[in-house]
Motif scaffolding. Structure first.
Motif, PDB file in Angstrom:
ATOM      1  N   GLU A   1      28.215  30.111  38.264  1.00  0.00           N
ATOM      2  CA  GLU A   1      29.302  30.588  37.413  1.00  0.00           C
ATOM      3  C   GLU A   1      29.946  31.859  37.945  1.00  0.00           C
ATOM      4  OE1 GLU A   1      30.446  28.902  34.788  1.00  0.00           O
ATOM      5  OE2 GLU A   1      28.983  27.352  35.321  1.00  0.00           O
ATOM      6  N   GLU A   2      29.570  32.298  39.131  1.00  0.00           N
ATOM      7  CA  GLU A   2      30.111  33.543  39.669  1.00  0.00           C
ATOM      8  C   GLU A   2      31.611  33.405  39.954  1.00  0.00           C
ATOM      9  OE1 GLU A   2      26.562  35.354  42.318  1.00  0.00           O
ATOM     10  OE2 GLU A   2      27.161  33.306  42.779  1.00  0.00           O
ATOM     11  N   PRO A   3      32.397  34.441  39.642  1.00  0.00           N
ATOM     12  CA  PRO A   3      33.866  34.357  39.743  1.00  0.00           C
ATOM     13  C   PRO A   3      34.403  34.692  41.131  1.00  0.00           C
ATOM     14  CG  PRO A   3      33.272  36.448  38.754  1.00  0.00           C
ATOM     15  CD  PRO A   3      31.975  35.710  38.995  1.00  0.00           C
ATOM     16  N   TRP A   4      33.976  33.948  42.142  1.00  0.00           N
ATOM     17  CA  TRP A   4      34.334  34.273  43.509  1.00  0.00           C
ATOM     18  C   TRP A   4      35.839  34.349  43.726  1.00  0.00           C
ATOM     19  CZ3 TRP A   4      31.310  36.046  47.280  1.00  0.00           C
ATOM     20  CH2 TRP A   4      29.918  35.870  47.158  1.00  0.00           C
ATOM     21  N   LEU A   5      36.606  33.477  43.101  1.00  0.00           N
ATOM     22  CA  LEU A   5      38.041  33.421  43.351  1.00  0.00           C
ATOM     23  C   LEU A   5      38.858  33.760  42.113  1.00  0.00           C
ATOM     24  CD1 LEU A   5      38.238  30.296  45.705  1.00  0.00           C
ATOM     25  CD2 LEU A   5      38.512  32.708  46.338  1.00  0.00           C
ATOM     26  N   ASP A   6      38.269  34.518  41.189  1.00  0.00           N
ATOM     27  CA  ASP A   6      39.055  34.998  40.050  1.00  0.00           C
ATOM     28  C   ASP A   6      40.070  36.043  40.494  1.00  0.00           C
ATOM     29  OD1 ASP A   6      37.679  33.320  38.416  1.00  0.00           O
ATOM     30  OD2 ASP A   6      36.938  34.870  37.050  1.00  0.00           O
ATOM     31  N   SER A   7      39.687  36.852  41.471  1.00  0.00           N
ATOM     32  CA  SER A   7      40.565  37.895  42.004  1.00  0.00           C
ATOM     33  C   SER A   7      39.971  38.387  43.310  1.00  0.00           C
ATOM     34  CB  SER A   7      40.682  39.063  41.017  1.00  0.00           C
ATOM     35  OG  SER A   7      39.428  39.717  40.877  1.00  0.00           O
ATOM     36  N   THR A   8      40.766  39.117  44.089  1.00  0.00           N
ATOM     37  CA  THR A   8      40.230  39.693  45.323  1.00  0.00           C
ATOM     38  C   THR A   8      39.171  40.742  45.005  1.00  0.00           C
ATOM     39  OG1 THR A   8      42.066  41.278  45.370  1.00  0.00           O
ATOM     40  CG2 THR A   8      42.309  39.254  46.673  1.00  0.00           C
ATOM     41  N   ALA A   9      39.335  41.457  43.901  1.00  0.00           N
ATOM     42  CA  ALA A   9      38.338  42.460  43.510  1.00  0.00           C
ATOM     43  C   ALA A   9      37.011  41.796  43.173  1.00  0.00           C
ATOM     44  CB  ALA A   9      38.844  43.276  42.328  1.00  0.00           C
ATOM     45  N   ALA A  10      37.068  40.645  42.487  1.00  0.00           N
ATOM     46  CA  ALA A  10      35.835  39.923  42.156  1.00  0.00           C
ATOM     47  C   ALA A  10      35.141  39.452  43.425  1.00  0.00           C
ATOM     48  CB  ALA A  10      36.153  38.736  41.252  1.00  0.00           C
ATOM     49  N   PHE A  11      35.921  38.944  44.369  1.00  0.00           N
ATOM     50  CA  PHE A  11      35.329  38.515  45.640  1.00  0.00           C
ATOM     51  C   PHE A  11      34.681  39.697  46.351  1.00  0.00           C
ATOM     52  CE2 PHE A  11      35.236  37.986  50.178  1.00  0.00           C
ATOM     53  CZ  PHE A  11      34.706  36.716  50.340  1.00  0.00           C
ATOM     54  N   ASP A  12      35.387  40.818  46.438  1.00  0.00           N
ATOM     55  CA  ASP A  12      34.859  41.987  47.131  1.00  0.00           C
ATOM     56  C   ASP A  12      33.547  42.444  46.521  1.00  0.00           C
ATOM     57  OD1 ASP A  12      37.067  41.918  48.749  1.00  0.00           O
ATOM     58  OD2 ASP A  12      38.114  43.559  47.734  1.00  0.00           O
ATOM     59  N   ASP A  13      33.474  42.440  45.198  1.00  0.00           N
ATOM     60  CA  ASP A  13      32.256  42.882  44.518  1.00  0.00           C
ATOM     61  C   ASP A  13      31.089  41.955  44.834  1.00  0.00           C
ATOM     62  OD1 ASP A  13      30.759  44.449  42.408  1.00  0.00           O
ATOM     63  OD2 ASP A  13      30.744  42.462  41.475  1.00  0.00           O
ATOM     64  N   LEU A  14      31.314  40.648  44.734  1.00  0.00           N
ATOM     65  CA  LEU A  14      30.235  39.693  45.008  1.00  0.00           C
ATOM     66  C   LEU A  14      29.842  39.707  46.474  1.00  0.00           C
ATOM     67  CD1 LEU A  14      31.495  36.765  42.772  1.00  0.00           C
ATOM     68  CD2 LEU A  14      29.290  37.925  42.521  1.00  0.00           C
ATOM     69  N   ALA A  15      30.835  39.766  47.361  1.00  0.00           N
ATOM     70  CA  ALA A  15      30.524  39.789  48.795  1.00  0.00           C
ATOM     71  C   ALA A  15      29.685  41.000  49.147  1.00  0.00           C
ATOM     72  CB  ALA A  15      31.815  39.777  49.607  1.00  0.00           C
ATOM     73  N   GLY A  16      29.995  42.149  48.559  1.00  0.00           N
ATOM     74  CA  GLY A  16      29.211  43.346  48.814  1.00  0.00           C
ATOM     75  C   GLY A  16      27.792  43.224  48.321  1.00  0.00           C
ATOM     76  N   ARG A  17      27.618  42.642  47.145  1.00  0.00           N
ATOM     77  CA  ARG A  17      26.270  42.479  46.588  1.00  0.00           C
ATOM     78  C   ARG A  17      25.417  41.561  47.460  1.00  0.00           C
ATOM     79  NH1 ARG A  17      25.591  40.523  40.983  1.00  0.00           N
ATOM     80  NH2 ARG A  17      23.620  41.659  41.146  1.00  0.00           N
ATOM     81  N   TYR A  18      26.021  40.459  47.926  1.00  0.00           N
ATOM     82  CA  TYR A  18      25.247  39.532  48.757  1.00  0.00           C
ATOM     83  C   TYR A  18      25.039  40.059  50.169  1.00  0.00           C
ATOM     84  CZ  TYR A  18      25.003  35.974  45.168  1.00  0.00           C
ATOM     85  OH  TYR A  18      24.704  35.290  44.018  1.00  0.00           O
ATOM     86  N   ALA A  19      25.965  40.872  50.650  1.00  0.00           N
ATOM     87  CA  ALA A  19      25.745  41.504  51.954  1.00  0.00           C
ATOM     88  C   ALA A  19      24.502  42.381  51.925  1.00  0.00           C
ATOM     89  CB  ALA A  19      26.971  42.321  52.353  1.00  0.00           C
ATOM     90  N   GLU A  20      24.242  43.020  50.792  1.00  0.00           N
ATOM     91  CA  GLU A  20      23.048  43.858  50.657  1.00  0.00           C
ATOM     92  C   GLU A  20      21.768  43.038  50.804  1.00  0.00           C
ATOM     93  OE1 GLU A  20      23.406  45.791  46.909  1.00  0.00           O
ATOM     94  OE2 GLU A  20      24.968  47.177  47.586  1.00  0.00           O
ATOM     95  N   LEU A  21      21.835  41.740  50.484  1.00  0.00           N
ATOM     96  CA  LEU A  21      20.676  40.866  50.635  1.00  0.00           C
ATOM     97  C   LEU A  21      20.506  40.380  52.073  1.00  0.00           C
ATOM     98  CD1 LEU A  21      20.868  38.580  47.461  1.00  0.00           C
ATOM     99  CD2 LEU A  21      19.529  40.667  47.785  1.00  0.00           C
ATOM    100  N   GLY A  22      21.532  40.551  52.889  1.00  0.00           N
ATOM    101  CA  GLY A  22      21.480  40.065  54.266  1.00  0.00           C
ATOM    102  C   GLY A  22      22.340  38.861  54.540  1.00  0.00           C
ATOM    103  N   VAL A  23      23.156  38.426  53.562  1.00  0.00           N
ATOM    104  CA  VAL A  23      24.083  37.314  53.799  1.00  0.00           C
ATOM    105  C   VAL A  23      25.135  37.736  54.819  1.00  0.00           C
ATOM    106  CG1 VAL A  23      25.919  35.920  52.749  1.00  0.00           C
ATOM    107  CG2 VAL A  23      23.738  36.228  51.554  1.00  0.00           C
ATOM    108  N   THR A  24      25.317  36.924  55.854  1.00  0.00           N
ATOM    109  CA  THR A  24      26.290  37.248  56.906  1.00  0.00           C
ATOM    110  C   THR A  24      27.541  36.378  56.856  1.00  0.00           C
ATOM    111  OG1 THR A  24      25.302  35.714  58.510  1.00  0.00           O
ATOM    112  CG2 THR A  24      24.414  37.966  58.452  1.00  0.00           C
TER     113      THR A  24
END
Length: 295
Positions: free
Chosen positions: A235-258
């Motif tokens: 249910e994550e809002p990846w494409l609700d807005s660019t801000a939503a994408f940036d927030d999720l991408a940053g969170r997953y980058a912290e886990l090591g997602v490349t």
């Protein structure tokens, strides 16, 4: 911390040349990689075109973007003709192919059991997956292969001149269970996961799987640098807005997602999204691909 690179799943539902325009558009938008699902059919969706034929055409229609299956299904593909097709596509695209591999779907409406016969048990599916990956690895690395396995056989298969990429095309292996993770740790240049099917919050699911995969890599004595997150199944809002994408991408980058893979927006489906947001995300995060041409 490096921002994840982005890719897109392109639905194999358009006839050519319209489909070719979509693959070229993915390259123009700056995606690092573009992928196609490998099924005979998918959840009753029609039309649904063949993944490998589509990739060969996309390889000829593009010049920079990396291409791949997400993921090739052992349910209806034998390793020998698969290796032959992989080698050919790698030559057509000039060494831009990444081979995503998974155990295949379990729904008969997609690809499981589509050739008839009894359903495979979870253990048989895992056994076949392991044999399939191991044989494909040999076929693409060796000039000639003979193999007598439990589920697959190859006799005096010649693969010269081999792949453009050496020692073979990179494997990007999907597997969230222990055996799948070990296969990815042993054979993969990358590993694919998603938050699907765990019951926990998406981020917690991926965090637990990343930890388990790190342990599998340690057991195999290998580092698998590319960690691919397939979005669209939570249910994550990846494409609700660019801000939503940036927030999720940053969170997953912290886990090591490349690598983060989005679905090309498909109206009237669960994968619908605002095309303007999709393109804006590509414009913001695809500059690296446009400058360097990918891998």
């Amino acid at each position: 911390m490096t921002a994840p690179r982005i890719g897109a799943v392109i639905w194999p539902m358009q006839s050519w040349p319209e489909a070719g325009e979509t693959w070229r558009r993915a390259e123009e938008l700056g995606f690092r990689h573009a992928w196609v699902y490998d099924h005979i059919a998918w959840r009753g969706t029609t039309p649904w075109y063949d993944a490998y034929t589509t990739l060969a055409a996309a390889a000829a229609a593009t010049s920079r973007i990396r291409l791949g299956t997400l993921v090739t299904s052992p349910n209806f593909r034998h390793p020998v003709p698969t290796a032959h097709a992989v080698k050919t596509i790698d030559h057509v695209c000039g060494g831009r192919l990444d081979l995503g591999i998974g155990a295949g779907g379990t729904r008969r409406a997609s690809d499981a059991g589509i050739l008839g016969g009894d359903d495979w048990t979870p253990r048989e599916r895992a056994d076949r997956f392991a044999d399939w990956v191991g044989l494909l690895d040999r076929l693409l690395r060796q000039p000639e292969t003979t193999f007598e396995g439990t589920h697959y056989t190859a006799r005096e298969v010649v693969q010269e001149p081999g792949c453009v990429q050496r020692p073979r095309v990179p494997f990007v292996i999907a597997g969230d269970g222990p055996r799948g993770m070990r296969l990815a740790a042993r054979h993969g240049a990358g590993w694919v996961t998603s938050p699907h099917g765990d019951g926990r919050e998406a981020w917690d699911t991926v965090r637990a799987r990343m930890d388990a995969f790190d342990a599998a890599c340690a057991e195999e004595g290998r580092e698998v640098a590319e960690r691919v997150l397939l979005t669209g199944f939570s249910e994550e809002p990846w494409l609700d807005s660019t801000a939503a994408f940036d927030d999720l991408a940053g969170r997953y980058a912290e886990l090591g997602v490349t690598e983060i893979v989005l679905h090309w927006p498909r109206p009237g489906s669960a994968f619908d999204a605002d095309m303007k947001v999709f393109e804006a995300v590509a414009a913001e995060h695809g500059e690296h691909t446009r400058r360097t041409g990918g891998r």
